[in-house]
Enzyme design. Structure first.
Site, PDB file in Angstrom:
ATOM      1  N   ASP A 300      -7.919   5.948 -10.451  1.00  0.00           N
ATOM      2  CA  ASP A 300      -6.591   5.590  -9.980  1.00  0.00           C
ATOM      3  C   ASP A 300      -5.637   5.922 -11.135  1.00  0.00           C
ATOM      4  OD1 ASP A 300      -4.396   4.699  -8.617  1.00  0.00           O
ATOM      5  OD2 ASP A 300      -5.333   2.866  -7.885  1.00  0.00           O
TER       6      ASP A 300
HETATM    7  C1  BGC Z   1      -2.309   3.560  -6.278  1.00  0.00           C
HETATM    8  C2  BGC Z   1      -3.120   4.625  -5.560  1.00  0.00           C
HETATM    9  C3  BGC Z   1      -2.307   5.891  -5.466  1.00  0.00           C
HETATM   10  C4  BGC Z   1      -1.909   6.322  -6.855  1.00  0.00           C
HETATM   11  C5  BGC Z   1      -1.095   7.594  -6.891  1.00  0.00           C
HETATM   12  C6  BGC Z   1      -1.746   4.052  -7.581  1.00  0.00           C
HETATM   13  O1  BGC Z   1      -0.818   3.151  -8.074  1.00  0.00           O
HETATM   14  O2  BGC Z   1      -3.112   2.430  -6.488  1.00  0.00           O
HETATM   15  O3  BGC Z   1      -3.499   4.188  -4.293  1.00  0.00           O
HETATM   16  O4  BGC Z   1      -3.051   6.861  -4.801  1.00  0.00           O
HETATM   17  O5  BGC Z   1      -1.114   5.305  -7.446  1.00  0.00           O
HETATM   18  O6  BGC Z   1       0.158   7.387  -6.374  1.00  0.00           O
END
Ligand code: BGC
Length: 752
Positions: A300
């Site tokens: 993530d």
């Molecule tokens: C989220 C993810 C997301 C990523 C990219 C993170 O803060 O938890 O689900 O895909 O950001 O935007």
């Protein structure tokens, strides 16, 4: 500015004293022409040589789509330098990894998310890139999709998003989100697929298969146990092995083993003291070891915490929120560790191999790669259909709905969400929609000039006595009130990064609804967002719909349901408790954690497993949803064997006993008598949605394999289906199961 000196001022290069001045002039001028033309000549020579080389040299093996995937992966891997390998495993901007032009490796472009292709984000800031070509179809949110209970619609929604992702030039789509709804308060429940592992798995498999059919890699997230946003970056989850295996992992496993997902996103939180993106047990042992995952694990954004920890424990690609990207754990620090020998080269090769495999499997080098499409009539139709099938009718006293437009002259539409654009909210799952039909617009589209609609907000982000008085006056003078409220995507409600602090309707809505229904008893309440407590007004209100976030066609879908053009068929993918305190994590004070650790002390008793086992009456049970027609279940038979190696198949009939076409979701639950280890009262093990004409009867078959009877035995480290008696329960919700029969397993079976 640095300017090249004019050629004339240069001394003649050909200076031969034997030459006459005129010859010297000739050669000098000839040479000057040559010098001017030199770059062009060199380019021509290079092109001719390259063309001859290309004509004579075979296509590199990795570019030949007729060759086996693994040979192509190995061929490409063998051509990469160590620096190029490193470039492949970390971000070079917010959502990309670097191109390697020498080998025709394109820049890989990722995008959120689960409900459509997110607007483009600036390479180095979280601000929108400001493009004009980054709109997309906004599909209903995950929880609405799950409420359709139709994996084929999951496939359709995934296909639409996949096609749009290709049209927008993306390679990896960051969705679906399959974290289990553990507490009603989690800020991302709207993105996820409900509280049950079987339902979540079926919907995720459908979605991923559809999306990946478009030469896109899905990225199932967030692996694992990201069940709250509160303290999400650091919270350490303690959960017993059975609950891990039976509740929180099945959707990920199905995504890997059934849907063949190419990418898994590690979660922010910790599990048993180790961050999920460097959690060897989750990533190496379970995901890659036990489940045989061959794709890549991406962090993530900013969820990697060290070079060695990530490198050794299963992370394959590091993405993040802020540069400099060459300082990422998987950039220079990893390169240095490899060069000094403190980390093994084989580990890097495995990561690169996984990344290349995903590129090749999604045809990134293939000139015939799918090119996708945007906002087609089909896409709009899917968006609308999912919304129509996912909105749930919770209450309909005295058949107040559907509305007969010939019997109403004035409708008062009240509530902020009637005009609020919802699709652009929620953070990473937000969409810059091509358009969004709000509920009010949908109603106006439906009734045209036949019915007079008066709109008043009723509240404005907080109780507002003037707006309230106006709304009550409108309610009094209308034939019918349609109240459209609920939650929104502002921080603190249904939005990433924060949980709700309670389950009540915000902005004084409880009070407002009570006053509206007192002013006009014919009041329909439509709630957008995830679940809220309804106790303060539910008894008084005759009709209620749970509309979730129904996407850009949501307003049209809602109007079609309210006026009966479409018969509601959505069913709850989550229990709605009477009050927050009834829900398991809250009742056991097992949320949001103490001193940085949250212990899932409810174990297996998540969602209906808790309410049913503890005999707590919910407001609306899991699997519940009304229709404008009625269904009758009959003739349950358990037949030995069945499709896909089933042990037994449940056959039963459903009749549409009402006067309208309608669709019903038949649900099958299993209860075991005297299990070796305690089990919840019942568990969903099969379901099927069917459309029936009035008076029509059809027989459904739900096959049950051994795994439908098994629980996870942590001592044996295996799933065990024990010999003994199992009750098969069939009906229209987890608390309405009119058909029952028993099945005896004659021998114990265990498997991984
Ligand atoms: C989220 C993810 C997301 C990523 C990219 C993170 O803060 O938890 O689900 O895909 O950001 O935007």
């Amino acid at each position: 500015m640095c300017m090249r000196p004019p050629l004339r001022s240069r001394p003649p290069l050909f200076h031969n004293s034997n030459l006459s001045p005129s010859k010297t002039r000739f050669f000098t001028s000839f040479h000057q022409k040559i010098v001017r033309l030199k770059p062009l000549c060199l380019a021509a020579i290079f092109i001719a040589r390259f063309a001859a080389y290309a004509a004579n040299s075979p296509t590199p093996l990795y570019l030949d789509p007729t060759r086996p995937l693994e040979s192509r992966v190995n061929d490409l891997l063998s051509k990469l330098t160590i620096e190029e390998k490193i470039a492949i495993i970390h971000a070079d901007s917010k959502f990309t990894t670097a191109a390697i032009p020498r080998l025709q490796i394109p820049r890989r472009w990722m995008s959120d998310g689960p409900h459509g292709v997110r607007e483009d984000i600036g390479p180095d800031t979280w601000k929108p890139a400001g493009h004009t070509n980054d709109f997309s179809t906004a599909m209903p949110a995950g929880v609405c999709l799950a409420a359709t209970w139709d994996p084929d619609l999951g496939y359709s929604e995934g296909t639409v998003i996949g096609q749009e992702a290709r049209a927008r030039g993306k390679d990896i789509m960051l969705g679906p989100g399959v974290n289990i709804l553990r507490t009603p308060l989690c800020g991302r429940n709207f993105e996820y697929l409900g509280e049950d592992p079987w339902l979540t798995s079926r919907m995720a498999v459908g979605f991923i298969r559809g999306e990946q059919s478009q030469d896109i890699s899905s990225c199932v997230k967030h692996f694992a146990l990201n069940n709250q946003e509160y303290d999400r970056d650091t919270i350490d989850v303690e959960v017993d092995e059975r609950a891990l295996r039976e509740i929180y992992l099945p959707a990920f496993r199905a995504a890997v083993q059934e849907a063949g997902v190419w990418c898994v996103m590690g979660a922010y939180n910790q599990f048993r003291g180790q961050h999920c993106c460097e959690n060897g047990y989750l990533l190496n042992d379970i995901l890659k070891g036990e489940w045989g995952f061959k794709g890549l694990v991406v962090s993530d954004w900013d969820a990697a915490h060290s070079t060695a920890g990530s490198a050794l424990n299963g992370l394959d690609l590091e993405m993040g929120t802020d540069g400099p990207y060459d300082k990422f754990y998987f950039a220079t620090p990893y390169l240095d560790a490899l060069k000094s020998g403190s980390l093994p080269m084989a580990g890097l090769d495995d990561k690169v191999r996984r990344n290349l495999r995903v590129m090749l499997a999604t045809d990134v080098f293939d000139p015939a790669r799918k090119t996708g499409s945007l906002n087609t009539a089909d896409h709009q139709a899917v968006a609308r259909h999912v919304a129509e099938e996912g909105i749930v009718l919770l209450k309909n006293e005295n058949h107040l709905l559907p509305i007969n437009p010939d019997e109403v002259t004035n409708i008062a539409v009240i509530g902020e969400n009637a005009t609020r654009l919802q699709t652009h909210g929620g953070d990473s799952s937000a969409i810059k929609a091509f358009y969004e039909i709000t509920p009010l617009q949908g109603l106006v589209n439906r009734v045209g000039r036949r019915v007079n609609i008066t709109y008043s907000e009723g509240y404005d982000h907080r109780p507002d006595p003037t707006l309230e008085a106006r709304a009550i006056a409108a309610a009094k003078s209308a034939d019918l009130v349609i109240y459209i409220g609920g939650l929104n995507h502002d921080k603190g409600y249904d939005c990433e990064g924060q949980d709700r602090t309670d389950m009540r309707l915000p902005f004084g809505q409880d009070d407002l609804i009570s006053k509206l229904v007192a002013a006009n008893p014919k009041t329909v309440v439509v709630l957008e967002g995830t679940m809220v407590e309804m106790d303060p007004w539910l008894d008084k209100v005759p009709a209620v719909l749970q509309a979730w976030y129904p996407g850009m066609e949501g307003g049209n879908a809602l109007a079609a349901l309210l006026f009966g053009d479409v018969n509601p068929s959505g069913k709850l993918p989550c229990t709605i408790p009477r009050r927050l305190a009834d829900s398991p994590a809250q009742a056991l004070h097992a949320y949001p954690g103490v001193s940085g650790t949250v212990t899932y002390s409810e174990g297996l008793l998540v969602g209906y497993r808790w309410y049913d086992t503890r005999e707590i009456e919910p407001q609306f049970p899991f699997g519940f949803g009304l229709s404008y027609t009625t269904f009758q279940y009959s003739n349950l038979k358990l037949v030995a064997g069945g499709l896909g190696g089933a042990l037994v198949t449940a056959q039963f009939a459903i009749t549409n006993t009402g006067s309208r076409d309608g669709a019903e979701v038949a649900q099958l639950y299993v209860h075991q008598d005297n299990p070796g280890l305690p089990r919840p009262d019942k568990e969903l093990k099969g379901f099927q949605k069917i459309t029936l004409k009035p008076g029509e009867t059809q027989t459904l078959s739900i096959p049950l394999k051994t795994n439908a009877f098994a629980y996870y035995d942590p001592d044996k480290k295996a799933w065990v289906a024990e010999k003994g008696t199992f009750h098969i329960l069939v009906g229209g919700s987890s608390r309405d199961l009119p058909l029952k029969d028993q099945f005896t397993l004659t021998q114990t079976d265990s498997f991984e």
